[in-house]
Design a protein around this motif. Structure first.
Motif, mmCIF file in Angstrom:
data_model
loop_
_atom_site.group_PDB
_atom_site.id
_atom_site.type_symbol
_atom_site.label_atom_id
_atom_site.label_comp_id
_atom_site.label_asym_id
_atom_site.label_seq_id
_atom_site.Cartn_x
_atom_site.Cartn_y
_atom_site.Cartn_z
ATOM 1 N N GLN A 137 3.309 -24.530 5.457
ATOM 2 C CA GLN A 137 4.735 -24.246 5.636
ATOM 3 C C GLN A 137 5.249 -23.654 4.337
ATOM 4 O OE1 GLN A 137 6.232 -25.032 8.642
ATOM 5 N NE2 GLN A 137 8.117 -23.997 8.060
ATOM 6 N N MET A 138 5.687 -22.410 4.385
ATOM 7 C CA MET A 138 6.128 -21.709 3.187
ATOM 8 C C MET A 138 7.617 -21.409 3.255
ATOM 9 S SD MET A 138 3.088 -18.867 2.869
ATOM 10 C CE MET A 138 1.380 -19.288 3.227
ATOM 11 N N GLU A 139 8.171 -21.198 2.079
ATOM 12 C CA GLU A 139 9.549 -20.726 1.971
ATOM 13 C C GLU A 139 9.543 -19.496 1.078
ATOM 14 O OE1 GLU A 139 13.117 -22.733 -0.127
ATOM 15 O OE2 GLU A 139 13.194 -23.404 1.980
ATOM 16 N N ILE A 140 10.185 -18.444 1.556
ATOM 17 C CA ILE A 140 10.219 -17.184 0.809
ATOM 18 C C ILE A 140 11.677 -16.795 0.588
ATOM 19 C CG2 ILE A 140 9.653 -14.730 0.853
ATOM 20 C CD1 ILE A 140 7.173 -15.438 2.451
ATOM 21 N N GLU A 141 12.003 -16.506 -0.664
ATOM 22 C CA GLU A 141 13.365 -16.096 -1.013
ATOM 23 C C GLU A 141 13.337 -14.660 -1.517
ATOM 24 O OE1 GLU A 141 17.387 -17.971 -2.958
ATOM 25 O OE2 GLU A 141 15.444 -18.805 -3.526
ATOM 26 N N ALA A 142 14.282 -13.858 -1.015
ATOM 27 C CA ALA A 142 14.376 -12.453 -1.402
ATOM 28 C C ALA A 142 15.466 -12.261 -2.447
ATOM 29 C CB ALA A 142 14.665 -11.584 -0.182
ATOM 30 N N PHE A 143 15.159 -11.435 -3.456
ATOM 31 C CA PHE A 143 16.107 -11.117 -4.526
ATOM 32 C C PHE A 143 16.229 -9.614 -4.652
ATOM 33 C CE2 PHE A 143 14.212 -15.180 -5.539
ATOM 34 C CZ PHE A 143 15.254 -15.949 -6.046
ATOM 35 N N VAL A 144 17.430 -9.175 -4.983
ATOM 36 C CA VAL A 144 17.592 -7.780 -5.409
ATOM 37 C C VAL A 144 17.487 -7.758 -6.922
ATOM 38 C CG1 VAL A 144 18.943 -6.985 -3.439
ATOM 39 C CG2 VAL A 144 20.127 -8.046 -5.373
ATOM 40 N N LEU A 145 16.815 -6.712 -7.443
ATOM 41 C CA LEU A 145 16.580 -6.617 -8.881
ATOM 42 C C LEU A 145 17.664 -5.739 -9.496
ATOM 43 C CD1 LEU A 145 12.680 -6.174 -8.828
ATOM 44 C CD2 LEU A 145 14.037 -8.281 -8.969
ATOM 45 N N ASN A 185 19.748 1.789 -3.136
ATOM 46 C CA ASN A 185 18.576 2.212 -3.926
ATOM 47 C C ASN A 185 18.140 1.165 -4.959
ATOM 48 O OD1 ASN A 185 18.432 4.743 -2.609
ATOM 49 N ND2 ASN A 185 20.146 5.456 -3.885
ATOM 50 N N THR A 186 18.047 -0.061 -4.493
ATOM 51 C CA THR A 186 17.674 -1.166 -5.390
ATOM 52 C C THR A 186 16.379 -1.814 -4.890
ATOM 53 O OG1 THR A 186 20.023 -1.598 -5.793
ATOM 54 C CG2 THR A 186 18.462 -3.320 -6.443
ATOM 55 N N ASN A 187 15.487 -2.108 -5.828
ATOM 56 C CA ASN A 187 14.232 -2.770 -5.454
ATOM 57 C C ASN A 187 14.465 -4.235 -5.119
ATOM 58 O OD1 ASN A 187 12.587 -0.537 -5.688
ATOM 59 N ND2 ASN A 187 12.052 -0.942 -7.818
ATOM 60 N N LEU A 188 13.571 -4.740 -4.284
ATOM 61 C CA LEU A 188 13.605 -6.144 -3.885
ATOM 62 C C LEU A 188 12.366 -6.863 -4.419
ATOM 63 C CD1 LEU A 188 14.630 -5.704 -0.140
ATOM 64 C CD2 LEU A 188 16.062 -6.703 -1.920
ATOM 65 N N GLU A 189 12.488 -8.176 -4.504
ATOM 66 C CA GLU A 189 11.342 -9.021 -4.865
ATOM 67 C C GLU A 189 11.366 -10.259 -3.977
ATOM 68 O OE1 GLU A 189 10.135 -9.832 -9.116
ATOM 69 O OE2 GLU A 189 10.794 -11.858 -8.554
ATOM 70 N N PRO A 193 0.831 -1.214 0.000
ATOM 71 C CA PRO A 193 0.000 0.000 0.000
ATOM 72 C C PRO A 193 0.862 1.259 0.000
ATOM 73 C CG PRO A 193 -0.113 -1.134 2.122
ATOM 74 C CD PRO A 193 0.561 -2.063 1.175
ATOM 75 N N PRO A 194 0.428 2.308 -0.699
ATOM 76 C CA PRO A 194 1.236 3.533 -0.835
ATOM 77 C C PRO A 194 1.598 4.186 0.495
ATOM 78 C CG PRO A 194 -0.591 3.527 -2.390
ATOM 79 C CD PRO A 194 -0.816 2.380 -1.460
ATOM 80 N N ASP A 195 0.712 4.031 1.494
ATOM 81 C CA ASP A 195 0.975 4.695 2.774
ATOM 82 C C ASP A 195 1.806 3.852 3.734
ATOM 83 O OD1 ASP A 195 -0.948 2.793 3.140
ATOM 84 O OD2 ASP A 195 -2.266 4.031 4.382
ATOM 85 N N SER A 196 2.300 2.701 3.276
ATOM 86 C CA SER A 196 3.094 1.844 4.145
ATOM 87 C C SER A 196 4.445 2.470 4.426
ATOM 88 C CB SER A 196 3.276 0.469 3.495
ATOM 89 O OG SER A 196 4.177 -0.319 4.237
ATOM 90 N N SER A 197 4.902 2.322 5.687
ATOM 91 C CA SER A 197 6.215 2.857 6.063
ATOM 92 C C SER A 197 7.341 1.945 5.589
ATOM 93 C CB SER A 197 6.300 3.030 7.588
ATOM 94 O OG SER A 197 6.090 1.777 8.237
ATOM 95 N N ILE A 198 6.997 0.735 5.197
ATOM 96 C CA ILE A 198 7.986 -0.221 4.709
ATOM 97 C C ILE A 198 7.803 -0.375 3.203
ATOM 98 C CG2 ILE A 198 8.880 -2.568 4.887
ATOM 99 C CD1 ILE A 198 7.680 -2.753 7.653
ATOM 100 N N ARG A 199 8.876 -0.112 2.468
ATOM 101 C CA ARG A 199 8.854 -0.314 1.019
ATOM 102 C C ARG A 199 9.735 -1.525 0.695
ATOM 103 N NH1 ARG A 199 4.542 1.740 0.034
ATOM 104 N NH2 ARG A 199 5.018 0.968 -2.058
ATOM 105 N N LEU A 200 9.484 -2.134 -0.424
ATOM 106 C CA LEU A 200 10.252 -3.307 -0.798
ATOM 107 C C LEU A 200 11.480 -2.867 -1.610
ATOM 108 C CD1 LEU A 200 9.963 -6.193 -0.037
ATOM 109 C CD2 LEU A 200 8.711 -6.638 -2.131
#
Length: 438
Positions: free
Chosen positions: A318-326, A291-295, A266-273
């Motif tokens: 049970q989930m697994e989540i992997e973070a990447f820099v774009l 200054n790089t976006n994450l996914e 959401p635009p008003d979120s204090s946390i950006r990805l």
């Protein structure tokens, strides 16, 4: 042509169901139980159809002789071209029919008449027209002959109806049903129906399969101990096997995978990805990738199993989540990996032809499994992931569950007045039925 008209004020129908024997290689995923109430309703519906056909029975030509007081011996011949009409009142019809039920190799049901007999206690005939007064003098002989003709016609009508109407009607029972572009439902019979004095049980495979690649299921359906309930005409016992085979199909197809990018936050979120937002709790990531976006790419590790216990439905994901820099040129570089666990409660409802569901997720627990940017506290990420799962992932799954699990219904059958119970390993749905003639 002389036709009969009249009423059937007293009609007794005794129908015996016999079945070919056959051993099941595995437990059914779905059992349809028809109680004595349901069987009685079927019999009444068949009686209405039989009455309609009896009203159209034509009397064949016949002749004979009879001695009439003051007239002597009289020869008579009864021809269809005779002018006039007669009314027939039939009393006390008893019909006994043996139906042989079995399953075809295709999994469809089949039925045949193995024996039939009928008896009419009394027939009253009143003849009108120019010669009615004369014919009524030997009505007893006409009534006796008509009773024998009608008794033979009854079984002819029943045998013809079973062959030309009931068997084709049973073929409307679905063997496979398309759920969507990914999955289908196997409703093939697993053997001949089983009967007792109070009920008839029909066993179906009840397996949801992949339409693209039907792979063998590694587990069997559990034994279902059905309660002795008789307040409804029909009961559907749906094993957890049906729901868990669905979970396998959708998991293998990647339906439970998801991707989180900054544009879904959401635009008003204090946390950006992006790495700038993560700088406060993962300092190294901002230095390595300014200054790089994450996914975030998420997947459920294994197909969730739906657990049935008395009055309760639940599952654990049970989930697994992997973070990447774009990186530039669409390069994705992995930076850390998370494990996410949550308990989920489930609700099931019935909407006259389908079982539908809804998941109510519990609080998630996030654990850092691997990191290329140092150890960090995952508390802030928990809030972001919780928001996404509640607003995107679970609504997607619930939309699919709302499409429902279709029940195996014959054409023109409507269910009403349902009750829903949850037992160990299976769902038990009781309902009354009506046949829509229109």
């Amino acid at each position: 042509m002389v036709t009969s008209t009249g009423t059937l004020p007293s009609l007794l129908l005794g129908t015996l169901l016999t079945f070919t024997s056959g051993a099941l290689g595995a437990n059914p995923g779905l059992v349809v139980r028809i109680t004595d109430q349901g069987l009685e309703y079927v019999a009444q519906e068949e009686l209405l159809a039989l009455q309609s056909k009896l009203h159209k029975v034509t009397l064949p030509d016949f002749n004979g002789d009879v001695r009439i007081k003051h007239f002597g011996s009289v020869d008579y011949r009864f021809h269809r071209r005779l002018d006039g009409s007669f009314d027939v009142k039939v009393k006390g019809i008893t019909i006994s029919v043996n139906l042989l039920l079995d399953s075809e190799p295709s999994g469809r049901p089949k039925v045949a008449v193995s024996s039939c007999s009928s008896h009419i206690r009394d027939v009253e005939v009143h003849i009108s027209g120019d010669l009615g007064w004369l014919l009524n003098l030997f009505h007893n002989q006409i009534e006796s002959r008509f009773r024998r003709v009608l008794e033979s016609k009854i079984c002819e009508i029943i045998e013809d109806s079973v062959t030309s109407e009931l068997q084709p009607y049973l073929q409307t029972l679905p063997v496979t049903t398309e759920i969507d572009h990914l999955a289908g439902l196997d409703y093939s019979l697993m053997g001949a129906p089983q009967a007792t004095a109070q009920m008839l049980d029909v066993m179906f495979k009840g397996e949801i399969f992949s339409r693209d690649d039907r792979f063998p299921v590694a587990f069997l359906a559990p034994v279902m101990n059905l309660p002795e309930e008789h307040s409804r005409m029909v009961y559907f016992a749906i094993s957890d096997y049906a729901f868990n085979t669905a979970s396998l199909v959708y998991h293998k197809a990647g339906f439970l995978n998801f991707t989180i990018t900054d544009d879904v936050i959401p635009p008003d979120s204090s946390i950006r990805l992006n790495t700038k937002s993560f700088r406060a709790f993962v300092p190294r990531i901002a230095r390595l990738y300014p200054n790089t976006n994450l996914e975030l790419q998420g997947a459920v590790i294994s197909a969730p199993c739906l657990n049935f216990s008395p009055g309760n439905l639940s599952t654990a994901a049970q989930m697994e989540i992997e973070a990447f820099v774009l990186l530039p040129n669409s390069v994705k570089e992995p930076v850390f990996r998370l494990s996410v666990a949550t308990n989920v409660s489930a609700m099931l409802t019935f909407n006259t032809s389908k079982i539908t569901g809804f998941l109510e997720p519990g609080k998630i627990q996030v654990e850092l499994k691997e990191s290329k940017v140092g150890r960090f506290n995952v508390e802030l990420l928990e809030a972001l992931l919780n928001y996404y799962l509640l607003n995107n992932f679970y609504p997607k799954v619930n939309d699919k569950l709302a499409e429902g699990f279709p029940l195996p219904l014959l054409r023109k059958i409507q269910l009403y007045d349902p009750i829903l119970q949850i037992h160990k390993d299976f769902l038990f749905l009781g309902t009354n039925v009506r046949y829509l003639r229109v």
